[in-house]
Enzyme design. Structure first.
Site, PDB file in Angstrom:
ATOM      1  N   HIS A  44     -40.707  -1.371  14.106  1.00 20.63           N
ATOM      2  CA  HIS A  44     -40.199  -2.293  12.731  1.00 20.63           C
ATOM      3  C   HIS A  44     -39.451  -3.420  13.074  1.00 20.63           C
ATOM      4  O   HIS A  44     -39.156  -3.749  14.268  1.00 20.63           O
ATOM      5  CB  HIS A  44     -39.329  -1.380  12.084  1.00 20.63           C
ATOM      6  CG  HIS A  44     -38.013  -0.860  12.865  1.00 20.63           C
ATOM      7  ND1 HIS A  44     -38.117   0.050  13.580  1.00 20.63           N
ATOM      8  CD2 HIS A  44     -36.755  -1.136  12.375  1.00 20.63           C
ATOM      9  CE1 HIS A  44     -36.758   0.391  14.000  1.00 20.63           C
ATOM     10  NE2 HIS A  44     -36.186  -0.311  13.299  1.00 20.63           N
ATOM     11  N   THR A  47     -41.303  -8.851  13.447  1.00 18.98           N
ATOM     12  CA  THR A  47     -42.065  -9.529  14.194  1.00 18.98           C
ATOM     13  C   THR A  47     -42.020  -9.246  15.727  1.00 18.98           C
ATOM     14  O   THR A  47     -40.765  -8.313  16.096  1.00 18.98           O
ATOM     15  CB  THR A  47     -41.586 -11.113  14.389  1.00 18.98           C
ATOM     16  OG1 THR A  47     -40.007 -10.865  14.169  1.00 18.98           O
ATOM     17  CG2 THR A  47     -41.908 -11.642  12.894  1.00 18.98           C
ATOM     18  N   ARG A  48     -42.843  -9.380  16.602  1.00 19.57           N
ATOM     19  CA  ARG A  48     -42.818  -9.158  18.035  1.00 19.57           C
ATOM     20  C   ARG A  48     -43.464 -10.293  18.847  1.00 19.57           C
ATOM     21  O   ARG A  48     -44.420 -11.052  18.091  1.00 19.57           O
ATOM     22  CB  ARG A  48     -43.698  -8.149  18.498  1.00 19.57           C
ATOM     23  CG  ARG A  48     -43.267  -6.762  17.868  1.00 19.57           C
ATOM     24  CD  ARG A  48     -41.944  -6.179  18.634  1.00 19.57           C
ATOM     25  NE  ARG A  48     -41.439  -5.040  18.211  1.00 19.57           N
ATOM     26  CZ  ARG A  48     -40.607  -4.663  17.262  1.00 19.57           C
ATOM     27  NH1 ARG A  48     -40.080  -5.610  16.427  1.00 19.57           N
ATOM     28  NH2 ARG A  48     -40.253  -3.435  16.911  1.00 19.57           N
ATOM     29  N   LYS A 262     -34.013 -15.069  14.375  1.00 17.23           N
ATOM     30  CA  LYS A 262     -33.887 -13.530  14.826  1.00 17.23           C
ATOM     31  C   LYS A 262     -33.370 -13.460  16.159  1.00 17.23           C
ATOM     32  O   LYS A 262     -34.366 -14.102  16.889  1.00 17.23           O
ATOM     33  CB  LYS A 262     -35.016 -12.904  14.383  1.00 17.23           C
ATOM     34  CG  LYS A 262     -35.134 -11.331  14.589  1.00 17.23           C
ATOM     35  CD  LYS A 262     -36.614 -10.723  14.319  1.00 17.23           C
ATOM     36  CE  LYS A 262     -36.651  -9.502  15.269  1.00 17.23           C
ATOM     37  NZ  LYS A 262     -37.925  -8.783  15.076  1.00 17.23           N
ATOM     38  N   HIS A 266     -32.508  -8.256  25.356  1.00 17.41           N
ATOM     39  CA  HIS A 266     -33.349  -7.028  25.965  1.00 17.41           C
ATOM     40  C   HIS A 266     -32.718  -6.258  27.200  1.00 17.41           C
ATOM     41  O   HIS A 266     -33.140  -4.968  26.879  1.00 17.41           O
ATOM     42  CB  HIS A 266     -34.418  -8.114  26.756  1.00 17.41           C
ATOM     43  CG  HIS A 266     -35.561  -7.379  27.473  1.00 17.41           C
ATOM     44  ND1 HIS A 266     -36.562  -6.417  26.810  1.00 17.41           N
ATOM     45  CD2 HIS A 266     -35.899  -7.102  28.543  1.00 17.41           C
ATOM     46  CE1 HIS A 266     -37.213  -5.777  27.567  1.00 17.41           C
ATOM     47  NE2 HIS A 266     -36.901  -6.225  28.618  1.00 17.41           N
ATOM     48  N   CYS A 310     -33.189  -0.176  16.987  1.00 16.35           N
ATOM     49  CA  CYS A 310     -34.433   0.272  17.065  1.00 16.35           C
ATOM     50  C   CYS A 310     -34.350   0.730  18.505  1.00 16.35           C
ATOM     51  O   CYS A 310     -33.362   0.771  19.107  1.00 16.35           O
ATOM     52  CB  CYS A 310     -35.381  -1.162  17.107  1.00 16.35           C
ATOM     53  SG  CYS A 310     -37.008  -1.021  17.152  1.00 16.35           S
ATOM     54  N   LYS A 343     -46.994  -6.058  22.048  1.00 19.89           N
ATOM     55  CA  LYS A 343     -48.061  -7.187  22.143  1.00 19.89           C
ATOM     56  C   LYS A 343     -49.374  -6.413  22.721  1.00 19.89           C
ATOM     57  O   LYS A 343     -50.506  -7.234  22.509  1.00 19.89           O
ATOM     58  CB  LYS A 343     -47.777  -8.473  22.958  1.00 19.89           C
ATOM     59  CG  LYS A 343     -47.327  -8.050  24.314  1.00 19.89           C
ATOM     60  CD  LYS A 343     -46.742  -9.020  25.500  1.00 19.89           C
ATOM     61  CE  LYS A 343     -45.415  -9.506  25.054  1.00 19.89           C
ATOM     62  NZ  LYS A 343     -44.462  -8.430  25.510  1.00 19.89           N
TER      63      LYS A 343
HETATM   64  C1  LIG Z   1     -35.869  -4.292  19.017  1.00 17.65           C
HETATM   65  C2  LIG Z   1     -37.319  -4.400  19.684  1.00 17.65           C
HETATM   66  C3  LIG Z   1     -37.586  -5.586  19.984  1.00 17.65           C
HETATM   67  C4  LIG Z   1     -39.062  -5.512  20.736  1.00 17.65           C
HETATM   68  N1  LIG Z   1     -39.633  -6.619  20.857  1.00 17.65           N
HETATM   69  C5  LIG Z   1     -40.770  -7.087  21.304  1.00 17.65           C
HETATM   70  C6  LIG Z   1     -41.521  -7.984  21.601  1.00 17.65           C
HETATM   71  O1  LIG Z   1     -41.068  -9.112  21.221  1.00 17.65           O
HETATM   72  N2  LIG Z   1     -42.788  -8.011  21.995  1.00 17.65           N
HETATM   73  C7  LIG Z   1     -43.208  -7.031  22.565  1.00 17.65           C
HETATM   74  O2  LIG Z   1     -44.513  -7.032  22.912  1.00 17.65           O
HETATM   75  N3  LIG Z   1     -42.689  -5.701  22.494  1.00 17.65           N
HETATM   76  C8  LIG Z   1     -41.438  -5.640  21.796  1.00 17.65           C
HETATM   77  N4  LIG Z   1     -40.822  -4.529  21.824  1.00 17.65           N
HETATM   78  C9  LIG Z   1     -41.286  -3.208  22.298  1.00 17.65           C
HETATM   79  C10 LIG Z   1     -42.556  -2.440  21.427  1.00 17.65           C
HETATM   80  O3  LIG Z   1     -42.063  -2.492  19.981  1.00 17.65           O
HETATM   81  C11 LIG Z   1     -42.729  -1.072  21.815  1.00 17.65           C
HETATM   82  O4  LIG Z   1     -43.064  -1.338  23.146  1.00 17.65           O
HETATM   83  C12 LIG Z   1     -43.779  -0.522  21.001  1.00 17.65           C
HETATM   84  O5  LIG Z   1     -43.388  -0.632  19.657  1.00 17.65           O
HETATM   85  C13 LIG Z   1     -43.842   0.935  21.320  1.00 17.65           C
HETATM   86  O6  LIG Z   1     -45.056   1.704  20.852  1.00 17.65           O
HETATM   87  P1  LIG Z   1     -44.950   3.110  20.861  1.00 17.65           P
HETATM   88  O7  LIG Z   1     -46.471   3.326  20.094  1.00 17.65           O
HETATM   89  O8  LIG Z   1     -44.929   3.862  22.032  1.00 17.65           O
HETATM   90  O9  LIG Z   1     -44.037   3.570  19.795  1.00 17.65           O
HETATM   91  P2  LIG Z   1     -43.916   3.643  18.348  1.00 17.65           P
HETATM   92  O10 LIG Z   1     -44.554   2.540  17.662  1.00 17.65           O
HETATM   93  O11 LIG Z   1     -42.530   3.982  17.855  1.00 17.65           O
HETATM   94  O12 LIG Z   1     -44.826   5.042  17.742  1.00 17.65           O
HETATM   95  C14 LIG Z   1     -44.406   6.276  18.293  1.00 17.65           C
HETATM   96  C15 LIG Z   1     -45.030   7.133  16.813  1.00 17.65           C
HETATM   97  O13 LIG Z   1     -44.897   8.485  17.260  1.00 17.65           O
HETATM   98  C16 LIG Z   1     -44.586   9.291  16.421  1.00 17.65           C
HETATM   99  N5  LIG Z   1     -44.093  10.739  16.596  1.00 17.65           N
HETATM  100  C17 LIG Z   1     -43.055  10.924  17.650  1.00 17.65           C
HETATM  101  N6  LIG Z   1     -43.020  12.279  17.790  1.00 17.65           N
HETATM  102  C18 LIG Z   1     -43.850  12.869  17.083  1.00 17.65           C
HETATM  103  C19 LIG Z   1     -44.520  14.093  16.802  1.00 17.65           C
HETATM  104  N7  LIG Z   1     -43.812  15.282  17.662  1.00 17.65           N
HETATM  105  N8  LIG Z   1     -45.373  14.445  16.231  1.00 17.65           N
HETATM  106  C20 LIG Z   1     -46.140  13.337  15.521  1.00 17.65           C
HETATM  107  N9  LIG Z   1     -45.620  12.095  15.623  1.00 17.65           N
HETATM  108  C21 LIG Z   1     -44.624  11.708  16.252  1.00 17.65           C
HETATM  109  C22 LIG Z   1     -43.262   8.529  15.697  1.00 17.65           C
HETATM  110  O14 LIG Z   1     -43.255   8.807  14.180  1.00 17.65           O
HETATM  111  C23 LIG Z   1     -43.992   7.119  15.778  1.00 17.65           C
HETATM  112  O15 LIG Z   1     -44.524   6.493  14.559  1.00 17.65           O
HETATM  113  C24 LIG Z   1     -39.561  -4.376  20.957  1.00 17.65           C
HETATM  114  C25 LIG Z   1     -38.895  -3.076  20.592  1.00 17.65           C
HETATM  115  C26 LIG Z   1     -37.782  -3.137  20.075  1.00 17.65           C
HETATM  116  C27 LIG Z   1     -37.062  -1.866  19.761  1.00 17.65           C
END
Ligand SMILES: Cc1cc2nc3c(=O)[nH]c(=O)nc-3n(C[C@H](O)[C@H](O)[C@H](O)COP(=O)(O)OP(=O)(O)OC[C@H]3O[C@@H](n4cnc5c(N)ncnc54)[C@H](O)[C@@H]3O)c2cc1C
Length: 377
Positions: A44, A47-48, A262, A266, A310, A343
């Site tokens: 959330h 933006t990324r 914003k 990191h 986050c 990304k």
């Molecule tokens: C502040 C911040 C800034 C960032 N900036 C950048 C950036 O500029 N550029 C970039 O490339 N990346 C950036 N990132 C990193 C990027 O956002 C993350 O690497 C990416 O969103 C991770 O994706 P994910 O699918 O692993 O996790 P998520 O998107 O969190 O998805 C995991 C999902 O699993 C679900 N879940 C968990 N446990 C269970 C369960 N037991 N049963 C069912 N569902 C479950 C959760 O509800 C969630 O929806 C940033 C991250 C943050 C926090």
């Protein structure tokens, strides 16, 4: 309730995987503990950044270019605006690994990159001042992804392709065999031939229940929006940015639609457990970013308007994990995106769907192998 593939965790990586699976004709179920996009995980905050010449290492460049292609394809297919080509300015000490990796990956992959000394940076962007021993590397083709819209767009198209959604259902247990997986939530049991696990900050517990113990550390991170001089920092004049400084690594976004500048830090952050409630944004959270703005941005006043928390999920080497289960080739896993994964989520989703449907992917995922953490298993 029998599917070809179940995706547990329909966030950044999982929703993209569900889209590609459903597009390839797989009967797909997307399960999530919340209803993505949501603000409880890692995706959330509007933006990324997407960068192509990659300071973290050349092994990411092809993946970033492939992801960019898939984002553009998604924009065309959906008619949604997902990517803003603001360009990305990378700043740091001239001889730092981060800057040198950017320059060498741009050379190797023939990426457009403007390398500017400190004076050149201030001339081009009146809102920035950097020390004389720092340089700026500007990537004009890179920019900003609207992260929640990316996820909701994949979600909409996955449903149009016939994928089933089971939202607000937390998976409590998983049982694996070579031909069938069983997935339980408190109220239902689902079966499928194959499984993808993409549960972000919650990965450690679920993966250890299927014999994969990984050194993953969920970390509390904050980001803040500042009201400032729109003439200097709006998205038509100012780029997204990433600064490696002697006092930490910072990234930020121009003011988009007047939302304000914003900024986030990191490196660092407090270790957390995702199932425990996290301290909300508050006292002390703005100090380091305010000091960053005072040091490197020229506007006389940056007023905090609001901030959010986050989670990052860190691996020890800050590289990702994208692999199949060592004992079950019908189970694919993606985790540990260490604060730089969004990304790539279009590409990761595509690769996960290929691993499940073809047993392999054309992309090189060897740098992201599970083996580096579970040697001998
Ligand atoms: C502040 C911040 C800034 C960032 N900036 C950048 C950036 O500029 N550029 C970039 O490339 N990346 C950036 N990132 C990193 C990027 O956002 C993350 O690497 C990416 O969103 C991770 O994706 P994910 O699918 O692993 O996790 P998520 O998107 O969190 O998805 C995991 C999902 O699993 C679900 N879940 C968990 N446990 C269970 C369960 N037991 N049963 C069912 N569902 C479950 C959760 O509800 C969630 O929806 C940033 C991250 C943050 C926090």
């Amino acid at each position: 309730m029998h599917y070809d593939t179940i995706v547990i965790g329909a966030g950044s990586m999982g929703m993209a995987a569900g889209y590609f699976l459903s597009k390839s004709g797989q009967k797909t179920l997307l399960l999530d503990a919340f209803d993505p996009p949501h603000s409880n995980g890692s995706h959330h905050g509007d933006t990324r950044i997407i960068r192509h010449a990659y300071g973290e290492g050349e092994q990411y460049v092809e993946l970033a270019l492939y992801a960019q292609e898939l984002w553009e394809e998604l924009e065309k297919q959906s008619g949604e605006s997902l990517f803003l080509q603001t360009g990305v300015l990378n700043v740091g000490p001239k001889h730092s690994d981060f800057i040198q990796n950017i320059i060498s990956s741009a050379n190797r992959y023939d990426l457009s990159l403007d390398v500017l000394n400190s004076e050149g940076v201030s001339q081009r962007w009146k809102g920035i001042k950097i020390p004389n021993d720092y340089i700026g590397c500007f990537e004009p083709a890179s920019g900003v992804l609207k992260c929640e819209t990316c996820i909701s767009t994949y979600k909409k198209l996955a449903v149009e392709n016939g994928a089933h959604l089971a939202m607000n259902q937390r998976v409590s247990s998983v049982e694996l065999s070579e031909n069938e997986v069983m997935v339980k939530t408190p109220n239902s049991t689902y079966y499928a031939n194959s499984l993808i696990i993409t549960v972000g900050a919650w990965s450690s517990d679920l993966l250890s229940s299927i014999g994969i113990n990984l050194p993953l550390q969920p970390t509390r991170k904050t980001f803040s929006w500042f009201q400032t001089d729109e003439n200097l920092y709006n998205d038509t004049t100012f780029p997204a940015f990433s600064f490696v400084t002697t006092n930490g690594t910072y990234y930020g976004f121009p003011s988009i639609d007047g939302a304000g500048l914003k900024v986030g830090r990191h490196d660092g952050g407090e270790p957390v457990h995702p199932s425990e409630s996290m301290k909300p944004f508050g006292d002390g959270d703005q100090e380091d970013v305010s000091t960053f703005l005072e040091t490197y941005m020229t506007a006389s006043d940056h007023t905090l308007t609001y901030g959010k928390t986050c989670m990052y999920t860190m691996t020890p080497d800050e590289d990702f994990i994208i692999d199949v289960h060592p004992n079950y080739s019908n189970v694919a896993i993606a985790a540990g995106f260490s604060g730089h994964g969004f990304k790539f989520s279009s590409a990761v989703g595509h690769m996960l769907s290929e691993l499940i449907t073809n047993g392999e992917t054309n992309q090189n995922i060897s740098p992201f192998s599970l083996k580096r953490f579970i040697k001998g298993d």
